[in-house]
Scaffold this active site. Structure first.
Site, mmCIF file in Angstrom:
data_model
loop_
_atom_site.group_PDB
_atom_site.id
_atom_site.type_symbol
_atom_site.label_atom_id
_atom_site.label_comp_id
_atom_site.label_asym_id
_atom_site.label_seq_id
_atom_site.Cartn_x
_atom_site.Cartn_y
_atom_site.Cartn_z
ATOM 1 N N ASP A 128 1.456 5.323 7.521
ATOM 2 C CA ASP A 128 1.273 6.867 7.760
ATOM 3 C C ASP A 128 0.509 7.558 6.535
ATOM 4 O O ASP A 128 0.694 8.744 6.331
ATOM 5 C CB ASP A 128 2.539 7.477 7.971
ATOM 6 N N CYS B 264 3.003 5.213 2.646
ATOM 7 C CA CYS B 264 3.709 3.959 2.517
ATOM 8 C C CYS B 264 3.969 3.542 0.931
ATOM 9 O O CYS B 264 5.183 2.831 0.951
ATOM 10 C CB CYS B 264 2.899 2.729 3.195
ATOM 11 N N HIS C 25 -1.507 -10.255 -9.323
ATOM 12 C CA HIS C 25 -0.638 -9.119 -9.142
ATOM 13 C C HIS C 25 -0.834 -8.376 -10.342
ATOM 14 O O HIS C 25 -1.524 -8.712 -11.282
ATOM 15 C CB HIS C 25 0.867 -9.661 -9.045
ATOM 16 N N HIS D 210 -2.770 -0.318 2.496
ATOM 17 C CA HIS D 210 -1.332 -0.515 2.823
ATOM 18 C C HIS D 210 -0.563 -1.078 1.875
ATOM 19 O O HIS D 210 -0.851 -2.217 1.362
ATOM 20 C CB HIS D 210 -1.258 -0.963 4.272
#
Lengths: 152, 303
Positions: B93, B96, B263, B296
């Site tokens: 939404d 996140c 990462h 996301h």
């Protein structure tokens, strides 16, 4: 009943009473802190000068996470104000944030009066006139200002 | 927000330009606020399919999601499975990142019972309060958000009467009246940090959106539902002094076609811990790991 939104609205009211920004006023209706009446005065040295425009602000228990519904009660002629008085302003829609209190909302609407956003017209006649015929636009605004003195 | 089949979403502009003119004209009959209302209704419906914070799922559920999708992604998920055990999804939404951070942080405190960490972050939170005041924010506009976060922090520490269970933490994170307040608290913190270190953030923000720092904070940080980027993550991590690891799951790969999962650790600038023996700075291992898929964030659990 004291909820987070009501408590916050009391603080909004206190701020508005103690430290009112120039040219705006507002207060909750007698028995209902969730419904406010407000007045915006037309900024000096603009065609809006002298106008007193009435609005209502309807809050929900989601305030301040959700904005209030704000509507002009006075008749308006402005590119971003619909015929029913509702207002097309980003901070009252998708750009809302709890950092805005009632004073900040009313101040933003006040500056919208002289600084319309012609890209999101709510009144296409006003928007067209604003960009194509400023003279006629200003005349219509003056009419609205005069109506604001007499209308109830 | 996430792409169920791992295929790139069609750019929306294409769909619009292919509409017959008459349909385009029809749109002119809709009011902006009605269009926006409909847009948010659709978003709410989509978002309603998953809670703010989901249940912990084994990483195999991620593989399942891309079953017939892109082979690079499947390959990468295999690599992820070697290091990570589980995923906890959050609602797409626009909040996140903040929501994932909220849950991962509070869960860490609940499980570690790290009193020193709570004392440390409380000092940072007070510093953030001063920052906002010095930037001219009215205290009554943000104080409720601060109190609610500090309350959550206290409640996950045992020995307190109000200590909550893990299950209750999940429930609270799904309760809008708690969850959204904490997300908004992080938005205040992030905005304050960016404005405070304006010169540092300005070039990053210009690169992202070509707007002023002020405008960026007003339009991309402070409103709920605005998505987060590396600028938000850096600022939140710096302000709270909490390192964050972001694991990237996208379709990038090198020329030879071999895949590795990248990462990036966001290490707070003022978070130099001195080693007692050598006197040198120690890099802190982040205890929060989030999985990033374009658009996301979810929470990842290492093995």
């Amino acid at each position: 009943m004291s909820t987070p939104s009501r408590k916050r609205l009391m603080r909004d009211f206190k701020r508005l009473q103690h430290d009112p920004p120039a040219g705006i006023s507002g207060a909750p209706q007698d028995n209902n802190i969730m419904l406010w009446n407000a007045v915006i005065f037309g900024p000096d040295d603009t065609p809006w000068d002298g106008g007193t425009f009435k609005l209502t602000l309807q809050f929900t228990e989601d305030y301040p996470n959700k904005p209030p519904t704000v509507r002009f009660v006075s008749r308006m002629f402005h590119p971003n104000i619909y015929a029913d008085g509702s207002i097309c302003l980003d901070i009252l829609q998708n750009q809302w944030s709890p950092i805005y209190d009632v004073a900040a909302i009313l101040t933003s609407i006040q500056s919208l009066l002289c600084d319309p956003n012609p890209n999101s017209p709510a009144n296409s006649e006003a928007a067209r006139m604003f960009s194509e015929n400023k003279r006629e636009y200003n005349r219509r605004v003056r009419e609205i200002v005069e109506q604001s003195w007499t209308a109830d | 927000m996430q792409n169920q089949d791992g295929q790139p979403a069609e750019p929306e502009t294409e769909t619009i330009s292919s509409l017959p003119t008459s349909e385009v004209n029809d749109w002119a009959n809709y009011r902006d606020d009605e269009v926006m209302q409909q847009h948010s209704a659709i978003q709410a419906e989509e978002a309603g399919k998953i809670p703010f914070v989901g249940d912990k799922e084994p990483l195999s559920s991620l593989a399942e999601e891309y079953k017939s999708g892109n082979p690079i992604l499947l390959e990468k998920i295999k690599v992820l499975t070697e290091q990570y055990a589980a995923i906890r999804r959050t609602r797409g939404d626009g909040n996140c990142f903040f929501r994932s951070f909220m849950f991962a942080y509070l869960e860490h405190i609940l499980e570690s019972q790290d009193r020193a960490e709570i004392d440390r972050i409380t000092v940072n939170v007070e510093q953030c309060r001063k920052t906002l005041l010095s930037l001219g924010y009215a205290e009554f506009t943000f104080e409720d958000f601060f109190s609610l976060f500090l309350e959550q922090l206290e409640s996950v520490l045992s020995g307190k009467e109000a200590c909550i269970s893990h299950e209750e933490l999940v429930q609270r994170s799904r309760d809008q009246s708690v969850s959204d307040y904490v997300v908004m608290f992080f938005r205040f913190i992030t905005s304050g940090e960016i404005r405070k270190r304006l010169e540092f953030y300005e070039p990053f923000i210009q690169g992202l959106s070509n707007t002023s720092v002020e405008q960026f904070c007003k339009s991309s940080v402070e409103p709920m539902g605005e998505e987060s980027d590396h600028v938000h993550i850096t600022a939140l991590s710096d302000a709270l002094g909490v390192p964050i690891r972001i694991v990237y799951l996208d379709r990038s790969h090198d020329d030879k076609g071999s895949v590795s999962v990248n990462h990036h650790d966001f290490t707070p600038a003022a978070h130099e811990v001195t080693d007692a023996n050598t006197g040198g700075a120690v890099a802190l291992e982040p205890f929060i790991t989030l999985l990033y898929r374009p658009g996301h964030y979810d929470i990842l659990y290492p093995k």
